[in-house]
Scaffold this active site. Structure first.
Site, mmCIF file in Angstrom:
data_model
loop_
_atom_site.group_PDB
_atom_site.id
_atom_site.type_symbol
_atom_site.label_atom_id
_atom_site.label_comp_id
_atom_site.label_asym_id
_atom_site.label_seq_id
_atom_site.Cartn_x
_atom_site.Cartn_y
_atom_site.Cartn_z
ATOM 1 N N LYS A 55 -42.387 -13.677 31.804
ATOM 2 C CA LYS A 55 -41.674 -14.954 31.654
ATOM 3 C C LYS A 55 -40.413 -14.742 30.818
ATOM 4 O O LYS A 55 -39.335 -15.220 31.178
ATOM 5 C CB LYS A 55 -42.595 -16.008 31.013
ATOM 6 C CG LYS A 55 -43.611 -16.557 31.993
ATOM 7 C CD LYS A 55 -44.698 -17.405 31.365
ATOM 8 C CE LYS A 55 -45.700 -17.813 32.450
ATOM 9 N NZ LYS A 55 -46.895 -18.489 31.954
ATOM 10 N N GLN A 99 -49.194 -20.557 26.373
ATOM 11 C CA GLN A 99 -49.969 -19.825 27.386
ATOM 12 C C GLN A 99 -51.458 -20.093 27.173
ATOM 13 O O GLN A 99 -51.975 -19.903 26.072
ATOM 14 C CB GLN A 99 -49.659 -18.327 27.249
ATOM 15 C CG GLN A 99 -50.292 -17.455 28.302
ATOM 16 C CD GLN A 99 -49.638 -17.629 29.679
ATOM 17 O OE1 GLN A 99 -48.433 -17.729 29.810
ATOM 18 N NE2 GLN A 99 -50.467 -17.669 30.705
ATOM 19 N N ASP A 122 -44.830 -26.992 32.080
ATOM 20 C CA ASP A 122 -46.065 -26.737 32.825
ATOM 21 C C ASP A 122 -46.602 -28.018 33.469
ATOM 22 O O ASP A 122 -47.593 -27.967 34.204
ATOM 23 C CB ASP A 122 -47.152 -26.183 31.884
ATOM 24 C CG ASP A 122 -47.389 -24.694 32.101
ATOM 25 O OD1 ASP A 122 -46.899 -24.160 33.114
ATOM 26 O OD2 ASP A 122 -48.074 -24.081 31.262
#
Ligand code: NAP
Length: 298
Positions: A55, A99, A122
């Protein structure tokens, strides 16, 4: 019957990242705006470490600002939430993700609730999930967004298609179903308590498998000519014993690929299908968030 078209998510994602890099360059030139993404990792989960590194690398490669915060596995929930609050308030950061999974002593729901919906790239906050379900503009979970792009690229108009989504997680199954509904599909969501999955799946023009059970979907679950999107990732030791001894793994999807490709019209492979789309859509979401935060029209 001819074998299925293999949907090349790797190529699609590379082209998407190229378009995002162009947009980032134009935002810098025209508005002095550099979209910024912060990723927070708690602990040392090996798969998460790989994702977080990619990422960061891909964010920078697109010309964006990238911050990665690696916290020890015993970081307290209070300290993690304090970092999230700091990043929520940081004007350099437009996209923020923690995460998952986080260690057991941290409540994932509390972390999600602490993220500013404006930076929630997200798409996990209640606000963004609710906006998506209400047909309003929303930051939407990256993997389903990537699946929808691949489906539209493969099939064009999705209107009226029968879609079955296997899995009902907040990250994957539910937003996938909402996106397909918004694209005028007739959508069924199946899960671990659903009855007769093979028959349900055989009704699908579009089958999205997001379960995490290696090769659960067999060839005879698939309607001839259907489009199959395999989201699942299970890790097994490499078939090469030397590589396996060195800890190398291979990825297996939720669909028995060889059987399925003899029946389906189009199918994503694992790896090289959905996987590369996730980070590309994360970059796209960060650019969208930056534009919204700065009042720049899409
Ligand atoms: P998850 O939170 O574990 O959810 C799995 C879903 O599958 C649940 O809704 C569960 O049903 C359902 N399920 C489990 N076993 C089943 C069975 N035997 N029959 C029918 N349904 C079953 O997982 P997730 O986060 O949605 O991820 C799903 C898979 O996608 C995983 O393999 C994950 O690694 C992969 N993934 C890949 C990407 C990517 O970038 N390619 C991104 C995200 C996720 P219940 O709700 O009834 O328990």
């Amino acid at each position: 019957m001819a074998e299925a078209k293999i949907i090349d998510g790797k190529a699609y994602a590379a082209a998407l990242r190229g378009r995002i890099a162009e947009e980032v360059a134009s935002l810098k030139a025209q508005h002095g705006l550099t979209p910024g993404l912060a990723v927070v990792l708690v602990g040392e989960d090996p798969a998460s470490q790989v994702y977080v590194r990619s990422k960061g690398e891909q964010t920078q490669a697109a010309g964006m600002y990238s911050e990665t915060h690696r916290l020890a596995a015993d970081t307290s929930q209070a300290d993690l939430l304090a970092l999230v609050a700091k990043l929520n308030a940081d004007p350099k950061i437009h996209g923020l993700l923690v995460q998952f999974p986080v260690p057991d002593h941290i409540r994932q729901a509390d972390v999600v609730a602490a993220i500013s919906p404006d930076k929630d790239v997200d798409g996990l906050t209640v606000i963004n999930a609710g906006r998506l379900a209400s047909g309003l503009p929303a930051l939407t979970s990256c993997t389903p967004l990537g699946c929808l792009m691949l489906l539209k690229d493969t099939l064009g108009d999705l209107s009226g298609k029968r879609a079955v989504v296997l899995g009902r997680s907040n990250l994957m199954g539910k937003p996938m179903a909402q996106l397909l509904l918004a694209a005028d599909c007739t959508v069924t969501i199946a899960h671990s308590r659903s009855k007769d999955l093979p028959a349900l799946c055989r009704e699908a023009d579009i089958l999205v498998a997001a379960v995490g059970r290696a090769e659960m979907v067999k060839g005879d679950w698939i309607k001839p000519g259907a489009t199959v999107i395999d989201v699942g990732i299970s890790r097994f030791p490499s078939r090469d014993p030397v590589a396996a001894a060195a800890g190398k793994t291979r990825l297996v999807g939720d669909v028995a690929f060889d059987e399925a490709k003899a029946v389906a019209g189009a199918i994503t492979p694992v790896p090289g299908g959905v996987g590369p789309m996730t980070i590309a859509c994360l970059l796209a979401n960060t650019v969208s968030a930056a534009k919204r935060l700065h009042g720049i029209d899409a």
